[in-house]
Structures are given as C-alpha cells and as structure tokens.
Design an enzyme around this catalytic site. Structure first.
Site, PDB file in Angstrom:
ATOM      1  N   LYS A  85       0.933  -1.210   0.180  1.00 37.48           N
ATOM      2  CA  LYS A  85       0.075  -0.188   0.081  1.00 37.48           C
ATOM      3  C   LYS A  85       0.694   1.372   0.032  1.00 37.48           C
ATOM      4  O   LYS A  85       0.672   2.238  -0.723  1.00 37.48           O
ATOM      5  CB  LYS A  85      -1.022   0.033   1.163  1.00 37.48           C
ATOM      6  CG  LYS A  85      -1.945  -1.241   1.233  1.00 37.48           C
ATOM      7  CD  LYS A  85      -2.688  -1.060   2.284  1.00 37.48           C
ATOM      8  CE  LYS A  85      -2.078  -1.262   3.891  1.00 37.48           C
ATOM      9  NZ  LYS A  85      -1.427  -2.564   3.845  1.00 37.48           N
ATOM     10  N   THR A  86       1.876   1.179   0.820  1.00 36.63           N
ATOM     11  CA  THR A  86       2.690   2.584   0.940  1.00 36.63           C
ATOM     12  C   THR A  86       3.330   2.645  -0.417  1.00 36.63           C
ATOM     13  O   THR A  86       3.507   3.827  -1.113  1.00 36.63           O
ATOM     14  CB  THR A  86       3.795   2.333   2.207  1.00 36.63           C
ATOM     15  OG1 THR A  86       2.838   2.382   3.310  1.00 36.63           O
ATOM     16  CG2 THR A  86       4.748   3.472   2.201  1.00 36.63           C
ATOM     17  N   ASP A 130      -1.614   7.145   6.031  1.00 38.27           N
ATOM     18  CA  ASP A 130      -1.601   5.689   6.357  1.00 38.27           C
ATOM     19  C   ASP A 130      -2.523   5.492   7.695  1.00 38.27           C
ATOM     20  O   ASP A 130      -3.057   6.360   8.525  1.00 38.27           O
ATOM     21  CB  ASP A 130      -0.269   5.480   6.651  1.00 38.27           C
ATOM     22  CG  ASP A 130       0.132   3.973   6.376  1.00 38.27           C
ATOM     23  OD1 ASP A 130      -0.518   3.320   5.866  1.00 38.27           O
ATOM     24  OD2 ASP A 130       1.390   3.729   6.701  1.00 38.27           O
ATOM     25  N   THR A 179      -5.501  -1.282   6.587  1.00 36.02           N
ATOM     26  CA  THR A 179      -5.651  -2.848   6.872  1.00 36.02           C
ATOM     27  C   THR A 179      -6.956  -3.061   7.083  1.00 36.02           C
ATOM     28  O   THR A 179      -7.318  -4.196   7.292  1.00 36.02           O
ATOM     29  CB  THR A 179      -4.734  -3.046   7.680  1.00 36.02           C
ATOM     30  OG1 THR A 179      -4.686  -2.589   8.881  1.00 36.02           O
ATOM     31  CG2 THR A 179      -3.196  -3.147   7.425  1.00 36.02           C
ATOM     32  N   ARG A 238       6.690  -8.296   1.733  1.00 36.80           N
ATOM     33  CA  ARG A 238       7.619  -7.934   2.833  1.00 36.80           C
ATOM     34  C   ARG A 238       8.099  -9.150   3.357  1.00 36.80           C
ATOM     35  O   ARG A 238       9.373  -9.073   3.575  1.00 36.80           O
ATOM     36  CB  ARG A 238       6.842  -7.032   4.016  1.00 36.80           C
ATOM     37  CG  ARG A 238       7.643  -6.877   5.139  1.00 36.80           C
ATOM     38  CD  ARG A 238       6.914  -5.949   6.103  1.00 36.80           C
ATOM     39  NE  ARG A 238       6.833  -4.723   5.831  1.00 36.80           N
ATOM     40  CZ  ARG A 238       5.752  -3.900   5.814  1.00 36.80           C
ATOM     41  NH1 ARG A 238       4.540  -4.561   6.413  1.00 36.80           N
ATOM     42  NH2 ARG A 238       5.453  -2.544   5.353  1.00 36.80           N
TER      43      ARG A 238
HETATM   44  N1  LIG Z   1       3.897  -5.414  -5.989  1.00 41.93           N
HETATM   45  C1  LIG Z   1       5.052  -5.551  -5.416  1.00 41.93           C
HETATM   46  N2  LIG Z   1       6.279  -5.517  -6.007  1.00 41.93           N
HETATM   47  C2  LIG Z   1       7.631  -5.763  -5.558  1.00 41.93           C
HETATM   48  N3  LIG Z   1       7.715  -5.351  -4.138  1.00 41.93           N
HETATM   49  C3  LIG Z   1       6.807  -5.141  -3.446  1.00 41.93           C
HETATM   50  C4  LIG Z   1       5.463  -5.136  -3.832  1.00 41.93           C
HETATM   51  N4  LIG Z   1       4.320  -4.758  -3.082  1.00 41.93           N
HETATM   52  C5  LIG Z   1       5.322  -4.518  -1.905  1.00 41.93           C
HETATM   53  N5  LIG Z   1       6.545  -4.875  -2.256  1.00 41.93           N
HETATM   54  C6  LIG Z   1       7.642  -4.997  -1.044  1.00 41.93           C
HETATM   55  O1  LIG Z   1       7.239  -5.082   0.215  1.00 41.93           O
HETATM   56  C7  LIG Z   1       7.607  -4.030   1.164  1.00 41.93           C
HETATM   57  C8  LIG Z   1       6.329  -3.671   1.799  1.00 41.93           C
HETATM   58  O2  LIG Z   1       5.621  -2.843   0.992  1.00 41.93           O
HETATM   59  P1  LIG Z   1       4.857  -1.754   1.747  1.00 41.93           P
HETATM   60  O3  LIG Z   1       5.580  -1.004   2.841  1.00 41.93           O
HETATM   61  O4  LIG Z   1       4.273  -0.926   0.412  1.00 41.93           O
HETATM   62  O5  LIG Z   1       3.219  -2.574   2.318  1.00 41.93           O
HETATM   63  P2  LIG Z   1       2.376  -1.898   3.020  1.00 41.93           P
HETATM   64  O6  LIG Z   1       1.035  -2.461   2.423  1.00 41.93           O
HETATM   65  O7  LIG Z   1       2.352  -0.334   3.006  1.00 41.93           O
HETATM   66  O8  LIG Z   1       2.543  -2.434   4.647  1.00 41.93           O
HETATM   67  P3  LIG Z   1       1.703  -1.826   5.885  1.00 41.93           P
HETATM   68  O9  LIG Z   1       0.220  -2.193   6.009  1.00 41.93           O
HETATM   69  O10 LIG Z   1       2.561  -2.596   6.775  1.00 41.93           O
HETATM   70  O11 LIG Z   1       2.118  -0.550   5.988  1.00 41.93           O
HETATM   71  C9  LIG Z   1       8.159  -2.817   0.379  1.00 41.93           C
HETATM   72  O12 LIG Z   1       9.403  -2.672   0.579  1.00 41.93           O
HETATM   73  C10 LIG Z   1       8.500  -3.370  -1.057  1.00 41.93           C
HETATM   74  O13 LIG Z   1       9.737  -3.503  -1.476  1.00 41.93           O
HETATM   75 MG   LIG Z   2       2.480   0.982   4.779  1.00 46.06          MG
END
Ligand SMILES: Nc1ncnc2c1ncn2[C@@H]1O[C@H](COP(=O)(O)OP(=O)(O)OP(=O)(O)O)[C@@H](O)[C@H]1O
Ligand SMILES: [Mg+2]
Length: 363
Positions: A85-86, A130, A179, A238
């Site tokens: 998401k981030t 977020d 989430t 992740r």
């Molecule tokens: N589609 C994708 N392709 C490649 N790498 C990804 C992808 N999605 C996530 N990642 C990797 O996974 C890691 C975590 O992603 P991210 O921080 O965006 O998750 P999030 O959904 O924001 O998590 P949270 O809910 O904990 O905030 C990132 O560092 C990224 O490198």
């Molecule tokens: Mg995030």
C-alpha cells in the site's frame, strides 16, 4: 488414544519467549525493514509486481487525470500489512509527477493537525494518509469536506464566540491506506473515487519480487531457490524480502553467497520457517491442538495456556494465517484442526476424527 509413535510429550511443549519481537514471518514492518524497504520499493507501476486488477484500474485513473491535466481522484488502498500500500501510494505520486506528503491516522488526533497539513499542501500534491481508520472523529469530519469541496472550516476561538473561517484548499489527491477497510465509516469510504483492494500474492508473483530484490541487493539466486523462499512467504512481499535477506546471510556465512534450493531450505530450517511458511509459534499452536487435544474442538484460552502464550497472541498473531491456510477452523465450540493440519505436521488423526469433531469434516 491414537497419537503418532512419539505420543504427546509434555516435555516437548514449546516455551516461546516473546514471539512477537523476532518473528521472521510477521507481515508488519520492523526497524530493519523500513530502511531496506525504501531501497527495494518499485518506483513505477511497471515495476510493481502482481495486483493486476488494481494496477490496471489505477493506471486508467492516473492516465485519464494526466490527460485532462487534472489532479487524480482520491484513492483508497486496503489490504493486509506488507502487500504494497505504501509502495503504491508513492508510485501514484511518481506517476502524477507530484510531490507526496506522508502522515498517518494516529498522528492526526486533532482536527487542527489536519487543517495545518491540508492548508500547506501544494496544488496537485499527494497526501498519503496511512492507517486512515485510526483518525480521530473530528479530523475525519474535517476530511470529508476537504475531500469533497477542497475547503476546510477553521474554528477560531472557543465557546459562544467561536467562529468558523472557511479556507480554500488547492486541489490535491488523498491516498488513504488501511488494513481494516471494514472499520471506515461509509461517508469516508464513499468520498474516494477509486478503491483498490490488495490481495495476497501468488507464489509465482513472489518469485518475481524475490528475483527483483535479489538483483537490487546484488545476490545471486537461481529459480528453484527463489521458489523455495516464495513458497514460505505467506503471500506477502515484505516477508519474501525479509526471508531473502536472512537466506542471503546464511549463504554468505555457510557457502559462497549464492542461493539455490538447498541453501534456501537449510537457511529457513535454521530460522524455523517451514515449507508452508509456518514458524515456531504457528507450529506450537497447531501441535498443541493436535497432540494435546486430539484436533479439538478446544477453547481458545485452553489452547493458549497449553502453548504458554496469551490468548491475544494465539488469536491475533498465530490464528489468522492458520485459518487462511485452511489448517485451523474457529467454530462456536472451539478451535478445530482440519485434516490438512494433521497432514502438515505428519501426524495421524485419531480414528474417530477427534473428540466431537465428527460431522465437521466428515469422519
Ligand atoms: N507489488 C510489489 N512488487 C514488488 N515489491 C513489493 C510489492 N509490494 C510490496 N513490495 C515490497 O514489500 C515491502 C512492503 O511494502 P509496503 O510497505 O508498501 O506495504 P504496506 O502495504 O504499506 O504495509 P503496511 O500495511 O505494514 O504499511 C516494500 O518494501 C516493497 O519492497
Ligand atoms: Mg505501509
């Protein structure tokens, strides 16, 4: 009773010391992740692996806005931790060639905090909020108006003399991440022009994530090595990246740094992440359910005591993945192991399917 040959051995009962602090397979970010994640984050939509639907839809939303020379509609991204998401929010800003401001629901406790942020936005800026479900009520209400009319009412003064001064905002794009989409009040949800729901990744997609990360980390990995890690990553990029880094450590110390299947499997054995991505805690819960309670049904509290954990740890940390994997079911009468759970731990179910389990999964 019909346990496997080893039988229920109470001495084998696991003693887990704070599994929350050192869980490799926890989908949430830890300190090390935050630093590495910045480096491993895909920078544009083409680099972003998987999530075909969300990517395609978002691509249209952004392209259309760009073509109109307008600011993109507000976007809500929902999905489990670590799914991107981030990452996607930063990609939205990059694709729109716009600056991004990052904040989070818990950081905005007063409407004034939000007003300060909103009033300092530049035209076209992306505001990433977020954990948007954790914003305070007054801030949330201010956000409604800001999203819809690009306006906020700033209250000046207190009591009967207080006045609302309307403040025009430049057009901006709000990207909200959560989430827990179910916790968002409908009026807030309705104000997003586009909602993308992130799904767990398939093993093949995770392999692509791993190959990409390995390239960036300058680690040599072969196809089966990546598949081995992908299969244990719980559908979460992740976790895939974190396991890759631990396997890289192992490969450097115990071999020549290259990762193949044997190295990956041996490394993850050391870190106690099994072939399906279960760790020590998951296996302890499942093991107790099978070996001590014949597969259930057993109450959550009893199960928690048996593994020496808090109720909440079992319920919130271990169970969601076990349920998702079809290894454990939550029933009104208690926790029940599925046939797949017996198979996964290599145990033989009792002949009558456990006490009181008949009828739930057949004999
Ligand atoms: N589609 C994708 N392709 C490649 N790498 C990804 C992808 N999605 C996530 N990642 C990797 O996974 C890691 C975590 O992603 P991210 O921080 O965006 O998750 P999030 O959904 O924001 O998590 P949270 O809910 O904990 O905030 C990132 O560092 C990224 O490198
Ligand atoms: Mg995030």
């Amino acid at each position: 009773m019909n346990w496997d040959e080893t039988g229920p051995d109470t001495d084998e009962r696991p003693h887990l010391d704070d599994p929350l602090d050192d869980r490799l397979v926890d989908a949430g970010a830890d300190g090390e992740d935050t630093a590495v994640e910045a480096a491993l984050r895909p920078k544009d939509l083409d680099e972003f692996v998987g999530q075909e639907k969300v990517r395609e839809q978002l691509d249209l939303v952004l392209k259309a806005a760009r073509a109109r020379g307008a600011t993109a509609d507000h976007v809500l991204l929902s999905g489990a931790p670590g799914l991107g998401k981030t990452t996607l929010s930063m990609i939205i800003a990059a694709e729109m060639n716009a600056p991004i401001r990052i904040t989070s629901g818990p950081a905005i406790q007063h409407a004034g905090d939000l007003a300060a942020i909103l009033s300092s936005l530049q035209e076209g800026e992306v505001l990433f909020l977020d954990e948007i479900h954790r914003m305070s009520r007054p801030a949330e209400e201010m956000l409604y108006m800001a999203m819809e009319d690009f306006r906020v009412d700033v209250i000046v003064g207190k009591g009967p003399g207080a006045t609302a001064i309307p403040l025009e905002l430049p057009p901006f794009t709000l990207v909200g991440a959560t989430t827990r989409a179910g916790l968002l009040p409908p009026p807030l949800r309705d104000r997003f022009g586009f909602t993308g729901h992130m799904e767990f990744y398939s093993p093949v997609e995770l392999e692509r994530v791993i190959h990409r990360s390995a390239r960036l980390l300058d680690v040599e990995i072969d196809v089966v090595g990546a598949a081995e890690i992908a299969g244990r990553s719980r559908g979460t990029p992740r976790i895939a990246n974190r396991l890759l880094r631990r396997v890289r450590d192992y490969a450097q110390v115990k071999a020549d740094g290259r990762i193949d299947r044997d190295i990956a499997a041996a490394a993850l054995r050391v870190y106690e992440v099994d072939a399906r991505g279960l760790d020590r805690l998951d296996r302890a819960v499942l093991g107790a359910l099978l070996k001590l309670f014949g597969g259930g049904p057993v109450g959550l509290s009893t199960l928690a005591v048996a593994v020496g954990e808090e109720r909440e740890t079992v319920e919130e940390v271990a169970e969601p993945f076990l349920v998702r994997e079809g290894l454990l079911a939550r029933t009104p009468r208690g926790r029940v192991a599925t046939p797949a759970a017996w198979a996964h731990l290599g145990l033989v179910p009792p002949p009558h399917g456990g006490k009181g389990q008949q009828g739930l999964f057949g004999a």
